[in-house]
Write a protein that holds these residues in place. Structure first.
Motif, PDB file in Angstrom:
ATOM      1  N   ARG A   5      45.439  54.825  98.640  1.00  0.00           N
ATOM      2  CA  ARG A   5      44.011  54.840  98.971  1.00  0.00           C
ATOM      3  C   ARG A   5      43.739  53.931 100.157  1.00  0.00           C
ATOM      4  O   ARG A   5      44.474  52.992 100.401  1.00  0.00           O
ATOM      5  CB  ARG A   5      43.180  54.362  97.765  1.00  0.00           C
ATOM      6  CG  ARG A   5      43.284  55.275  96.545  1.00  0.00           C
ATOM      7  CD  ARG A   5      42.470  54.719  95.390  1.00  0.00           C
ATOM      8  NE  ARG A   5      43.074  53.492  94.861  1.00  0.00           N
ATOM      9  CZ  ARG A   5      42.484  52.691  93.971  1.00  0.00           C
ATOM     10  NH1 ARG A   5      41.268  52.959  93.548  1.00  0.00           N
ATOM     11  NH2 ARG A   5      43.099  51.620  93.523  1.00  0.00           N
ATOM     12  N   SER A   6      42.683  54.230 100.874  1.00  0.00           N
ATOM     13  CA  SER A   6      42.230  53.349 101.951  1.00  0.00           C
ATOM     14  C   SER A   6      41.183  52.396 101.381  1.00  0.00           C
ATOM     15  O   SER A   6      40.195  52.834 100.784  1.00  0.00           O
ATOM     16  CB  SER A   6      41.612  54.165 103.096  1.00  0.00           C
ATOM     17  OG  SER A   6      42.601  54.947 103.726  1.00  0.00           O
ATOM     18  N   ALA A   9      37.087  49.355 104.116  1.00  0.00           N
ATOM     19  CA  ALA A   9      36.824  50.140 105.325  1.00  0.00           C
ATOM     20  C   ALA A   9      35.996  49.369 106.344  1.00  0.00           C
ATOM     21  O   ALA A   9      35.136  48.566 105.994  1.00  0.00           O
ATOM     22  CB  ALA A   9      36.102  51.425 104.956  1.00  0.00           C
ATOM     23  N   ASP A 143      41.152  46.012 115.197  1.00  0.00           N
ATOM     24  CA  ASP A 143      41.332  45.876 113.760  1.00  0.00           C
ATOM     25  C   ASP A 143      41.112  44.410 113.379  1.00  0.00           C
ATOM     26  O   ASP A 143      41.803  43.522 113.884  1.00  0.00           O
ATOM     27  CB  ASP A 143      42.757  46.309 113.385  1.00  0.00           C
ATOM     28  CG  ASP A 143      43.023  46.330 111.883  1.00  0.00           C
ATOM     29  OD1 ASP A 143      42.315  45.624 111.135  1.00  0.00           O
ATOM     30  OD2 ASP A 143      43.953  47.030 111.457  1.00  0.00           O
ATOM     31  N   GLU A 162      42.421  55.639 111.456  1.00  0.00           N
ATOM     32  CA  GLU A 162      42.120  54.549 110.528  1.00  0.00           C
ATOM     33  C   GLU A 162      43.230  53.513 110.460  1.00  0.00           C
ATOM     34  O   GLU A 162      43.031  52.412 109.918  1.00  0.00           O
ATOM     35  CB  GLU A 162      41.854  55.111 109.139  1.00  0.00           C
ATOM     36  CG  GLU A 162      43.092  55.713 108.483  1.00  0.00           C
ATOM     37  CD  GLU A 162      42.771  56.556 107.264  1.00  0.00           C
ATOM     38  OE1 GLU A 162      43.100  56.107 106.156  1.00  0.00           O
ATOM     39  OE2 GLU A 162      42.203  57.643 107.434  1.00  0.00           O
ATOM     40  N   LEU A 163      44.420  53.824 110.995  1.00  0.00           N
ATOM     41  CA  LEU A 163      45.548  52.901 110.958  1.00  0.00           C
ATOM     42  C   LEU A 163      45.852  52.279 112.320  1.00  0.00           C
ATOM     43  O   LEU A 163      46.764  51.463 112.433  1.00  0.00           O
ATOM     44  CB  LEU A 163      46.805  53.615 110.443  1.00  0.00           C
ATOM     45  CG  LEU A 163      46.737  54.103 108.996  1.00  0.00           C
ATOM     46  CD1 LEU A 163      47.992  54.890 108.640  1.00  0.00           C
ATOM     47  CD2 LEU A 163      46.557  52.934 108.035  1.00  0.00           C
TER      48      LEU A 163
END
Length: 206
Positions: A5-6, A9, A143, A162-163
């Protein structure tokens, strides 16, 4: 079977400024930014004294919405956008609200840049875009966990957004971007011969 799961966020809001509130004429807004920059001697002196590329009203004018109706209309729109973003973020604001803290003009010439920074003491920060000539800088977002990854290998070039360690966002004229004020960001060097114009702002909780 493995589950991945992420978590935790980092949200980025992007929408046309005109999606909420009164319409703001783009040509009039651009002309207003140039007119203010030309008349703001204190701002010009601050930029020169601090080797600031181009022009910003950040250190000189704190009452643009009071001075100029077009900025008052902009704030009405921004208030609605910020309220929508706060709802998405799940903020429990209690009996207080998110209110505009400051708003300032940025005019970035060819070769100008804004180095990496955050906006302390604010909750939500953002920018709306007035002039984005072809070849001008995108907004670079970092990030927030990057300092804790000192022993990690680099990411693959085609890794999911997202990474990524850095994300570049190239908004269109008339867009508004919002993020939480702790998110480090920068504007890389403007490679266009034309000036990049934006209006940035902070919202506080009170």
């Amino acid at each position: 079977m493995a589950q991945i799961r992420s978590l935790f966020a980092t949200r980025l809001y992007q929408a046309p400024l005109a999606a909420h509130g009164p319409a703001v004429d783009a040509a009039e807004l651009e002309a207003s930014c140039y007119s203010i920059a030309e008349d703001d001697e204190a701002g010009q002196e601050w930029c020169e004294a601090n080797d600031y590329p181009g022009y910003t009203s950040y250190a000189s004018l704190t009452d643009l919405p009071w001075r100029f109706p077009i900025f008052a209309d902009m704030v009405k729109s921004l208030d609605a956008h910020v309220a929508a973003f706060a709802e998405d973020l799940g903020f429990d604001l209690g009996d207080k609200g998110l209110v505009l803290e400051d708003l300032w003009i940025n005019i970035l010439p060819e070769g100008g840049f804004h180095s990496s920074h955050i906006h302390p003491h604010s909750v939500i920060s953002g920018t709306t875009y007035v002039a984005m000539p072809e070849g001008t800088s995108a907004l670079k977002l970092e990030d927030p966990r990057l300092p804790m990854m000192m022993a990690a290998p680099v990411r693959k070039r085609d890794v999911r957004e997202e990474l990524k360690s850095f994300v570049y966002v190239a908004p269109a004229v008339g867009d508004v971007l919002l993020w939480e004020s702790w998110l480090r960001h920068e504007v890389p060097m403007n490679a266009s011969e034309d000036e990049r114009i934006s209006v940035s702002f902070n919202y506080k909780w009170e």
